[in-house]
Design an enzyme around this catalytic site. Structure first.
Site, PDB file in Angstrom:
ATOM      1  N   ARG A  85      11.378  24.172 -34.746  1.00 32.61           N
ATOM      2  CA  ARG A  85      11.890  24.068 -33.360  1.00 32.61           C
ATOM      3  C   ARG A  85      10.375  25.195 -33.128  1.00 32.61           C
ATOM      4  NH1 ARG A  85      16.743  22.920 -30.638  1.00 32.61           N
ATOM      5  NH2 ARG A  85      16.204  24.249 -29.248  1.00 32.61           N
ATOM      6  N   ASP A 145      25.503  16.147 -17.716  1.00 31.91           N
ATOM      7  CA  ASP A 145      26.368  17.420 -18.593  1.00 31.91           C
ATOM      8  C   ASP A 145      27.398  17.222 -18.243  1.00 31.91           C
ATOM      9  OD1 ASP A 145      24.501  18.515 -22.022  1.00 31.91           O
ATOM     10  OD2 ASP A 145      23.836  18.413 -19.703  1.00 31.91           O
ATOM     11  N   ARG A 148      28.283  14.000 -16.844  1.00 31.77           N
ATOM     12  CA  ARG A 148      29.724  13.030 -18.185  1.00 31.77           C
ATOM     13  C   ARG A 148      30.784  14.130 -18.003  1.00 31.77           C
ATOM     14  NH1 ARG A 148      29.747   9.630 -21.545  1.00 31.77           N
ATOM     15  NH2 ARG A 148      31.066   9.352 -23.770  1.00 31.77           N
ATOM     16  N   HIS A 172      20.833  23.555 -21.282  1.00 27.15           N
ATOM     17  CA  HIS A 172      21.193  21.895 -21.978  1.00 27.15           C
ATOM     18  C   HIS A 172      21.032  22.138 -22.978  1.00 27.15           C
ATOM     19  CE1 HIS A 172      21.152  18.001 -22.364  1.00 27.15           C
ATOM     20  NE2 HIS A 172      19.867  17.851 -22.688  1.00 27.15           N
TER      21      HIS A 172
END
Ligand code: ADP
Length: 310
Positions: A85, A145, A148, A172
């Site tokens: 990452r 988010d 939702r 996030h």
């Protein structure tokens, strides 16, 4: 308003399509390192225009972003097999170094709207590289988010999501915090309203909604490899709020002086958004465990950005 989009991949083009179909922008310019891709996406999006509001859609170079009120940055490179990452992050920082400088030169007055992931970190990167005030470098953050969370709560309580006021805060990503204790249906606490309508929010319901919000991207990626329509619509909504100076409350990511005791951290809280970008922050009343979770999320992000070579 003229809107630029740098990065005409899945997210950038979905944002372009959502902007065009909603009539949010008068002109949309797509820029990509892969010029042929930008041309093809612009043409595809433009073919939908006769069925909706009038808007001009084209591909261009950075110079064509001149006069843009907002530039969406959705550029990035994909993770190579076996790549860490951190290595991916440093390659995306290099992409942003090019992109942000070029956008600043071409459209010095534009608000930057960052969509590339990890979005909070990339928003911090864009803030540092641009030298702009943090209110004008906005990451899409937890906008999806939150949407939702509101829709799942609304479905459980039998209320339109527009009448549910509830926010997802922090990163996030995995450490995000669903602000349950501050959630309201109309002006009533969701616990009180749930009792009134006989739809108790049991531990089970809470866990299901939590997973529905937190695991949504994972589920979609499992099915189709990546996500783009939802975030495209979310980006169009943010642009609409800026273009119309709506002063709507959106959970978006910007560098924030202090969150849960953590200083200068880039993450999402509910914010008033208008023509000048973020106009004010709101800090809902959180329970002690929620506050701890937010502090943890902020600390994770701050540690990641502290390690950036910028
Ligand atoms: P996503 O699913 O996040 O949209 P994609 O890989 O589909 O990811 O899109 C990312 C886009 O960013 C690609 O079209 C790529 O060509 C573009 N891109 C990468 N680096 C640059 C750069 N330096 N300048 C402009 N565009 C870039």
């Amino acid at each position: 308003m003229k809107v630029g989009i740098v990065g005409a991949g899945m997210v950038g083009s979905a944002a372009g399509s959502a902007l065009a179909l909603r009539g949010v922008a008068s002109q949309i310019v797509l820029v990509d390192r892969n010029a042929a891709l930008a041309v093809a996406q612009a043409e595809d999006i433009a073919h939908g225009v006769p069925f909706g509001p009038a808007v001009s859609v084209c591909a261009g170079d950075y110079a064509d972003l001149e006069g843009a009120g907002v530039v969406i940055i959705a550029a990035g490179v994909a993770q190579k097999p076996g790549e860490s990452r951190l290595s991916l992050l440093s390659r995306n920082v290099a992409v942003f170094a090019d992109v942000v400088a070029a956008v600043r030169t071409a459209a010095p007055d534009a608000i930057l709207l960052v969509a590339s992931n990890p979005v909070d970190v990339m928003t911090e990167v864009a803030t540092r590289l641009s030298g702009l005030p943090s209110a004008r470098v906005i990451g899409s953050g937890t906008i999806l988010d939150t949407a939702r969370f509101r829709s799942l709560l609304g479905r459980h309580l039998g209320i339109a999501p527009q009448s549910i006021h509830a926010y997802v805060m922090g990163e996030h990503g995995d450490s995000e915090v669903l602000a349950w204790s501050a959630a309201r249906a109309g002006s009533v606490s969701i616990a009180a309203f749930a009792a009134q309508v006989g739809a108790a929010i049991t531990d089970d319901v809470r866990a299901q909604i939590d997973a529905g919000v937190r695991r949504a991207a994972y589920r979609i990626i499992e099915g189709k490899g990546a996500t783009w329509y939802g975030i495209g619509a979310g980006l169009a909504r943010i642009v609409q709020v800026i273009a119309g100076d709506q002063r709507a409350v959106l959970s978006v990511s910007i560098r924030t002086p202090e969150v849960a005791g953590v200083r200068d951290v880039t993450l999402s809280v509910p914010r008033i958004v208008g023509a000048r970008g973020v106009e004010a922050d709101l800090f809902p009343d959180l329970s002690p465990p929620e506050m701890q979770a937010l502090a943890r999320s902020a600390t994770i992000l701050q540690e990641t950005t502290a390690a950036l070579a910028l």
